[in-house]
Design an enzyme around this catalytic site. Sequence first.
Site, PDB file in Angstrom:
ATOM      1  N   HIS B  67       0.757  -1.366   0.155  1.00  0.00           N
ATOM      2  CA  HIS B  67      -0.062   0.010  -0.084  1.00  0.00           C
ATOM      3  C   HIS B  67       0.866   1.106   0.198  1.00  0.00           C
ATOM      4  O   HIS B  67       2.126   1.174  -0.171  1.00  0.00           O
ATOM      5  CB  HIS B  67      -1.048  -0.079   1.168  1.00  0.00           C
ATOM      6  CG  HIS B  67      -0.364   0.030   2.535  1.00  0.00           C
ATOM      7  ND1 HIS B  67       0.135  -1.032   3.249  1.00  0.00           N
ATOM      8  CD2 HIS B  67      -0.177   1.000   3.356  1.00  0.00           C
ATOM      9  CE1 HIS B  67       0.601  -0.715   4.323  1.00  0.00           C
ATOM     10  NE2 HIS B  67       0.737   0.545   4.494  1.00  0.00           N
ATOM     11  N   GLU B 202       1.211  -8.488   9.877  1.00  0.00           N
ATOM     12  CA  GLU B 202       1.643  -7.224  10.739  1.00  0.00           C
ATOM     13  C   GLU B 202       0.918  -7.483  11.991  1.00  0.00           C
ATOM     14  O   GLU B 202       0.031  -8.224  12.378  1.00  0.00           O
ATOM     15  CB  GLU B 202       1.145  -6.027  10.018  1.00  0.00           C
ATOM     16  CG  GLU B 202      -0.535  -6.072  10.108  1.00  0.00           C
ATOM     17  CD  GLU B 202      -1.237  -4.834  10.690  1.00  0.00           C
ATOM     18  OE1 GLU B 202      -0.279  -4.043  11.516  1.00  0.00           O
ATOM     19  OE2 GLU B 202      -2.264  -4.054  10.179  1.00  0.00           O
TER      20      GLU B 202
END
Lengths: 692, 594
Positions: B67, B202
């Site tokens: 991203h 994450e």
Amino acid sequence: MKLYCLSQDPNKSCLVLKYRGTTLMLDCGLDICTILNYLPIPLIPSSRLASLPTWKPKDQVIPQLDGVVRECCNRFFIDGEPEFGTPQDGIIDVSDIDAVLISNYLSMLALPFVTESPGFRGAVYATEPTLQMGRYLCSQYITEVCLLAEIHSCLFSPSCYIPMTRLFMEEIQEYLEGSSKHNDKDGSWKDFVHLLPLPFNQMGFQVHSWKKLYSRGVLNASLAKIQIAGFSQSLDVFGALKVSPVSSGFCLGSCNWLITCSHEKVVYVSGSSTLTTHPRSIDQASLKNADVLILTGLTQTPASNPDAMLGDFCMTVALTVKNGGSVLVPCYPSGVTYDLFECLSSHLETSSLSHIPMYFISPVADSSLAYSNIFAEWLSQSKQSRVYLPEEPFPHAHLVKTGRLKPFRSVEDETLNADFRQPCIMFCGHPSLRFGAAVHFTMLWGSNPANTIVFTEPDFNYLEALAPFQPLALKCVHCPIDTCLSFSQANKLVRDLRPGNLIVPAQYLQPPLLHPQTDFVINAPSSGSVVGFRPLEVVKVQVGKGKDGWEAGELDPRLAKDLKMCQVKPGVQVATITALLDVKDNRYSIRALPQKLGEDQTSSLEAGMNNKPKFYPWGPLDITSLVQKLTQEGIVNAKVEETASGYIVLLQNEDTVIQIEEKRTHIFCEDDARSDLRAKLNRIIMSSLNKF
Amino acid sequence: MPDILVTPLGAGQDVGRSCILLQMGGKNIMLDCGMHMGYSDERKFPDFSYIGEGDLTDFLDCVIVTHFHLDHCGALPYFTEMVGYSGPIYMTHPTKAICPHLLEDMRKLSVDRKGDVNMFTSQMIKDCMKKVTAVNLHQVVQVDPELQIKPYYAGHVLGAAMYLIQVGPLSVVYTGDYNMTPDRHLGAAWIDKCHPDLLITESTYATTIRDSKRCRERDLLKKLHDSIERGGKVLIPVFALGRAQELCILLETYWERMNLQVPIYFAVGLTEKANNYYKMFITWTNEKIRKTFVKRNMFDFKHIHAFDKSYIDNPGPMVVFATPGMLHGGLALQIFRKWAPDENNMVIMPGYCVQGTVGYKILNGAKKVEIDGTVVDVKLTVQYMSFSAHADAKGIMQLIRYCEPKNVMLVHGENEKMDFLRNKIIQEFGIECVKPGNGEMARIQVEVPLEVDISKRLLKRTQAMGELEEGKGTKRSFLLHGALLLTDNKLRVIEADRVYEEVGIPKHEVRSTANVRLSDPRPLANTRESLHQLVQSRVKGERQVVMTDGTISVDSVLVQVDGDEDEKTVLVSWGYQDEALGTYLLREIELMGK
């Protein structure tokens, strides 16, 4: 594999493919041309249409046919709510359908007729035997829940179809709902269709597959079942097949489908374009080297070149408005219409005619223009790159902003009345001239020879479309723009793709009726043969090697480690394998026999009778080695005799003869209580042979 | 056993500078190429020398950027243009569109304000972006014949994606940053049950289980409202794209509902452009926005106006959005410096702040911070809102449940918090979970099945023999017997007797024949019939027993009987492959004779 054809028109295709135990519906096209048999539905009641003479059967009184047909200029039309040609039912049990693959939004308009028919939902349960699913599930309840989940993963189509289909269908629904109350018929006239005048008496049973359009609720229910797929996304159909959409270059999100399993590839090509317009270009590489190529949806106007037609279109429009006339362009709410806006606006600019207003009237005009600008992923490279700036990919966004193109929901829109001025260019639906604003403007402008109507959509015969409006004074120009593959483009594509077998609608194998002397035919590929299919017929084609082929499977690495591979030739290793084959969801895996099973087999003699050999012998037997080993094992008085074809070893004490030839060894035991000896001899013989 | 090797070059037991080197099946893949916002020395970029020296194109098969946040893409131009890499780079369309703007903003900031020298130029950003291939959600991209990648929706920010990476039978999912609950403008992350060998996730909010979204929003709005009632000024440091748009939607609707007149300013250079991106990539937003966009575009704001620097000293309450989000420079820091000493004012930190930034310091309670060499008193209220759309512990566990990985790796989080989550994962799922530090290589051992082609005829024959009772659920099991063939590195399983022909070696038939004397006074035909029945009753499955010319045969086994009423001789003969059946029948017939 078997291919069933459920539709009459290869451009509104509906095929069913039965292959590897699954049933796939390929597209679900709706035949819209049937509506040309109906009278137009005007926005406001038309005294002219109402005064058309009704037709009556001669010498007979059949109440069901009263007022059904009206005549206009020697042609006959049904006066009632228009009906559409749906895929033929009765050939395929909808309950058998495992998945529906859709190529583009023009090919899915009949979807609600299939998915919302009562069989479709409950029916997938009935595919249990075919798919061998649920047989081992512990409860019926779970079975049903699982299968229900399966249905919902059964319809695949790119994400932009749903809004685009909505555009198309909602537009027609709006037209039909919004139009003035029309003379409704119960359909009982169909039973007497043979008594009607031409062309109806020639249609026979076909009229029974005509159906009224579904409701909005049914449409929504149908669309809710669609699962979204991206280009090149691989989707699994019960483990038996993988299906994957690849870009076809025809319209937003249009695709061809790859239907593959480990060693076979079937490709379904429908509605493809190799021209550069606004959609993402066709992905040809993925279509290569298929075992079977199904090719349909070629151009409907083979004699017209779309580029030239686009040029003619712009010229005609410019000429008309220059002379003070207005132009009517009956069109769909999206697709080529976007290209028309783009080309025409720049042509008018260069012709200093940019003051002429362009109107776009459709119940879904706003949505269409808005949606087209958010599907960057599905657009051509050049349109896509504009989004990064960030600017709208289509120029029509700019045209609307600057007031050059004015979208309106309907003719009744008050702002349209305030803004309306002539000469103008009017884009509006429906291109069949049976409903929508196009009906209104055809009647309004029909008597003025300065005006022009330009037909660009190839779906309808323009003369038939105009027939109920005759006599007309306005100019009629036919500039069909069909970006689908032409015959020569299709032949080139087939040459490049090199399919094993080619399957096409039978009508593509000979020149079209309208162009009998042309080369508008599909040729057999040099790489294989061509098969034609006809409406409501089945063709059977072998894919790849058929029964001699291969399935992909998995081998447990622990089992592989335990196998003794024997090199029988340089680079060739073989091992005899006796193992467990697991089959789940059409996937195969091989693992070691569980200990338990192995014991069972050896412990009892009966269980052991199905024991498999551990090795297989090959090559000639070494006689010296054999004799040596016999001695070592305590079998002493073996007598070796040479024969014409090999040797005979006599074991005199044992009443046993071993006959040895180059390709066979035969042990004869006379005595019947020598099983231990036989086993010993067997072992010795095997150890004197090559084996794997 | 093949291994999957993973080495974090950044984001190993750390947040910021995401960059992970993945090696499997002979392929090297770089996951994200981020920078660390907290540093301006060489620590800001990952240590690419770990991969190799000079041009790295030969060392890497592809780079995937999840991203547009700088801690995921900030080092990309440095990597391609200054270190040297010209291989494929993949991003989604919105990421490709938006990330060059953020890179340029960051570049200006660090060169102009910090005097950074080792920084790429504007031209380098452009050259770098030319190398990027844009991908669509769920599109399977074949990087080369062995390597394929597939993006999934990740929520988090517009265009954020998780990636499934496959090399042969090996597969890894890398999440980048993701969000498991839909928010005001984005949907929730989703992935199918792809059973990867390794999930690299994450773990920013590894220990947090956040209260419901609605409560958090109410909380923020209440505090904000209180502050402006007191006449205070509210600063919300944001990044230009992402959270900013969500907060704008939130405030816009609140202002409308409460009929508030206090001005809201948006001091973000990209405002209109940013909103334009959101308009055109509306397919990436959530369902509600997509449905209504034709009528009203959510990103046309009525109450939110452009900001001018002179407004900083305006009297009275106001709300100002300003970049950057972590107060590490730019206008946000300028405004903060002015407003910090007034206790009526408020700063809302809507996202995570990396170590070393002013945002990080004040969130940790610093009452004085140094900005450009002067010490500033921090008297204003500092409010942290966990608005940054990361998955919380619950969300991470949910993702694991979605995709059912065989191993998990935690990155992009703080070390101690990872420990907590790691234990939880091991406990709940019973799978291995690792958390390598930067520069530390984790080796994941994977057991992969071998790919094998099985002959259709053999499969048919095997399944016709009937099922064994081994199967469970929908799985069915059969006894398979054949030969495994290894040629040209390809494994095939075929019928054993087809090997000779397939490979081109001569068959050698081994046959045994035995005579059994039988005393059976019945006529020959009756004896023959008894033998036939015996064979028939002992042979199961697909094996066909046939009788021709008085010979009973099944596969290679033959049984013949001869003689008269006094004594008969039974001949039993069988090929080696039917040894088991042959000896069994022989024994039975011998028993018959006794």
